[in-house]
Write a protein that holds these residues in place. Structure first.
Motif, short mmCIF file in Angstrom:
data_model
loop_
_atom_site.label_atom_id
_atom_site.label_comp_id
_atom_site.label_asym_id
_atom_site.label_seq_id
_atom_site.Cartn_x
_atom_site.Cartn_y
_atom_site.Cartn_z
N SER A 176 0.87 -1.18 0.00
CA SER A 176 0.00 0.00 0.00
C SER A 176 0.90 1.23 0.00
O SER A 176 1.64 1.46 0.95
CB SER A 176 -0.86 -0.02 1.27
N ALA A 210 1.27 5.16 0.14
CA ALA A 210 0.48 6.32 0.55
C ALA A 210 0.77 7.55 -0.31
O ALA A 210 1.93 7.86 -0.58
CB ALA A 210 0.74 6.64 2.02
N LYS A 265 0.42 10.76 3.74
CA LYS A 265 1.20 9.84 4.58
C LYS A 265 0.70 9.67 6.00
O LYS A 265 0.30 10.65 6.65
CB LYS A 265 2.65 10.35 4.67
N TYR A 266 0.81 8.44 6.45
CA TYR A 266 0.66 8.10 7.87
C TYR A 266 2.05 8.21 8.49
O TYR A 266 2.97 7.50 8.09
CB TYR A 266 0.13 6.66 7.95
N TRP A 267 2.22 9.12 9.43
CA TRP A 267 3.49 9.19 10.16
C TRP A 267 3.16 9.69 11.56
O TRP A 267 2.89 10.87 11.76
CB TRP A 267 4.50 10.13 9.47
N SER A 282 -4.56 8.89 6.32
CA SER A 282 -3.74 8.63 5.14
C SER A 282 -4.62 8.14 3.99
O SER A 282 -5.73 7.64 4.20
CB SER A 282 -2.63 7.61 5.45
N SER A 290 6.18 -4.37 4.70
CA SER A 290 5.46 -4.73 5.92
C SER A 290 3.96 -4.63 5.69
O SER A 290 3.19 -5.36 6.30
CB SER A 290 5.90 -3.89 7.11
N SER A 341 1.33 -4.05 11.37
CA SER A 341 1.95 -2.85 10.81
C SER A 341 0.81 -1.94 10.35
O SER A 341 -0.13 -2.41 9.69
CB SER A 341 2.82 -3.26 9.62
N GLY A 342 0.88 -0.68 10.72
CA GLY A 342 -0.24 0.22 10.43
C GLY A 342 -0.68 0.18 8.98
O GLY A 342 -1.85 -0.06 8.66
N SER A 343 0.28 0.40 8.09
CA SER A 343 -0.07 0.52 6.67
C SER A 343 -0.68 -0.77 6.11
O SER A 343 -1.36 -0.75 5.09
CB SER A 343 1.16 0.90 5.85
N ARG A 392 -4.41 -1.02 5.15
CA ARG A 392 -4.87 -0.51 3.84
C ARG A 392 -4.70 -1.57 2.76
O ARG A 392 -5.45 -1.59 1.77
CB ARG A 392 -4.10 0.76 3.47
N SER A 441 10.21 2.13 10.51
CA SER A 441 9.22 3.21 10.59
C SER A 441 8.70 3.38 12.02
O SER A 441 8.42 4.50 12.46
CB SER A 441 8.07 2.95 9.63
N MET A 494 8.96 6.91 13.72
CA MET A 494 7.75 7.64 14.14
C MET A 494 7.84 8.03 15.62
O MET A 494 7.47 9.14 15.99
CB MET A 494 6.51 6.76 13.95
N MET A 548 6.04 15.48 5.78
CA MET A 548 6.39 14.34 6.64
C MET A 548 7.89 14.33 6.90
O MET A 548 8.35 14.17 8.04
CB MET A 548 5.96 13.03 5.98
N ASP A 603 8.96 7.20 1.13
CA ASP A 603 8.51 6.66 2.42
C ASP A 603 9.71 6.52 3.35
O ASP A 603 10.70 7.20 3.17
CB ASP A 603 7.77 5.35 2.18
N ALA A 604 9.61 5.59 4.30
CA ALA A 604 10.67 5.46 5.30
C ALA A 604 11.86 4.68 4.72
O ALA A 604 12.17 3.58 5.13
CB ALA A 604 10.12 4.77 6.54
O1 PMV Z 1 2.81 1.15 8.91
P1 PMV Z 1 4.27 1.24 8.66
O2 PMV Z 1 5.05 0.95 9.88
O3 PMV Z 1 4.66 0.40 7.48
O4 PMV Z 1 4.59 2.77 8.29
C1 PMV Z 1 4.30 3.36 7.05
C2 PMV Z 1 4.91 4.70 6.97
C3 PMV Z 1 4.98 5.36 5.60
O5 PMV Z 1 5.26 4.41 4.60
C4 PMV Z 1 6.12 6.36 5.61
C5 PMV Z 1 3.71 6.12 5.25
C6 PMV Z 1 2.49 5.36 4.86
O6 PMV Z 1 1.39 5.91 5.05
O7 PMV Z 1 2.59 4.23 4.34
#
Ligand code: PMV
Length: 318
Positions: A11, A13, A16-18, A32, A100, A133-135, A138, A182, A186, A233, A273-274
């Motif tokens: 996914s 973004a 962005k989710y940060w 996001s 992730s 993992s947050g993303s 999605r 990430s 964060m 971000m 991204d990260a």
């Molecule tokens: O959910 P994570 O830990 O994969 O963090 C995603 C962070 C970014 O890729 C930078 C932004 C995003 O919204 O995917």
């Protein structure tokens, strides 16, 4: 089904989710908006076993994030099962290409099939994936997705067919693992960047603007908002102490090149991204011109091409 195979896509973004909100696991402080990327896949097979274990890209590993995730799912479902997991990415893992997201989306779907032997509830499955993992919440859905601030799950906005001409070129600036995950990045940003509160206050406006531009398929309007999101971000990351710096020289070259190409009339918009990788969004009819410009200017770079892709799916396997 004793053994299942799940396939999921990253996914990426645009908004962005940060930053994590207080009081939950991977609850986002900001909304996001993302696209699920067909063309890059994680394939995960899972089966019931005597002990939890995981093989990633052919190597057995003890991954504390995965082990903690399995515990969360057992707590949530009351299951006492143990799982053997084999996962393969067809793109660089943990390098800022959202492995992730696809990894935990595929794993969540596989566990659901093993535990319930049934079709998943997509919203609930999105909540499961978020615990890893947050993303990943999605990546459960195909096409264009939204994940609202403090929401435990993502939601589908438009399917892949909504805008089939969209292409994403992911340039692999450096295929090695990123220096800082990430989650740590964060945490450091939230705890030490003086710009963090401004980022959180500003993000909903960017999200609303992007949603509006996307709904009307305003490509350049969407691209301009997308650029603001990733740059703001990184601005908040640079304010952390110690600073979080993912960019490499080639990342900066690609950022400048995107601007030059826009000045020359190509409708290409970049995001990051990260990690050091740069992703270009363009439309299908300009894809070849964009790739040629990168080859001519930056030289040969490994890249992957993605398009709007499907959500997670599960199939039985022998
Ligand atoms: O959910 P994570 O830990 O994969 O963090 C995603 C962070 C970014 O890729 C930078 C932004 C995003 O919204 O995917």
């Amino acid at each position: 089904m004793d053994r299942v195979r799940a396939i999921a896509h990253p996914s990426l973004a645009l908004i962005k989710y940060w930053g994590k909100a207080e009081g939950g696991i991977n609850l986002p402080a900001v909304p996001s908006l993302a696209l699920t990327l067909g063309g890059l896949s994680t394939v995960t097979t899972a089966r019931l076993a005597d002990r939890d274990g995981m093989v990633l890209d052919g190597v057995e590993r003890t991954d504390t994030k995965v082990l903690a995730f399995l515990d969360h799912i057992r707590t949530r479902t009351g299951s006492t099962a143990r799982f053997w997991i084999e996962s393969v990415n067809d793109f660089p893992t943990a390098a800022g290409l959202a492995s992730s997201a696809s990894g935990f989306a595929a794993l969540a779907a596989a566990l659901w099939a093993l535990i319930y032997q049934d079709e998943p509830d997509p919203g609930e499955l999105s909540e499961w994936a978020r615990l890893g993992s947050g993303s990943a919440c999605r990546s459960i859905f195909g096409g264009w997705t939204a994940w609202r601030a403090r929401s435990p799950r993502a939601e589908p906005l438009w399917p892949p067919e909504f805008w089939p001409e969209v292409r994403v070129v992911l340039f692999v600036v450096n295929a090695g693992p990123k220096p800082l995950g990430s989650r740590e990045g964060m945490g450091l940003t939230r705890d030490s960047s003086p710009f963090y509160s401004a980022w959180v206050a500003d993000a909903p406006g960017l999200f609303d603007a992007a949603l509006d531009r996307l709904a009307s398929q305003d490509w350049d309007g969407l691209g301009a908002v997308m650029r603001r999101s990733y740059l703001r971000m990184f601005a908040t990351m640079l304010g952390a102490d110690p600073p979080v710096v993912y960019w490499l020289p080639a990342s900066v070259r690609l950022i400048h090149l995107a601007q030059r190409l826009r000045d020359e009339g190509l409708r290409v918009w970049e995001t990051m991204d990260a990690g050091p990788q740069v992703k270009y969004f363009c439309l299908e009819d300009q894809l070849e011109a964009v790739l040629k410009a990168v080859r001519d200017t930056v030289g040969p770079l490994e890249f992957r091409i993605a398009r709007p892709g499907e959500g997670v799916r599960v199939e039985p396997c022998d």
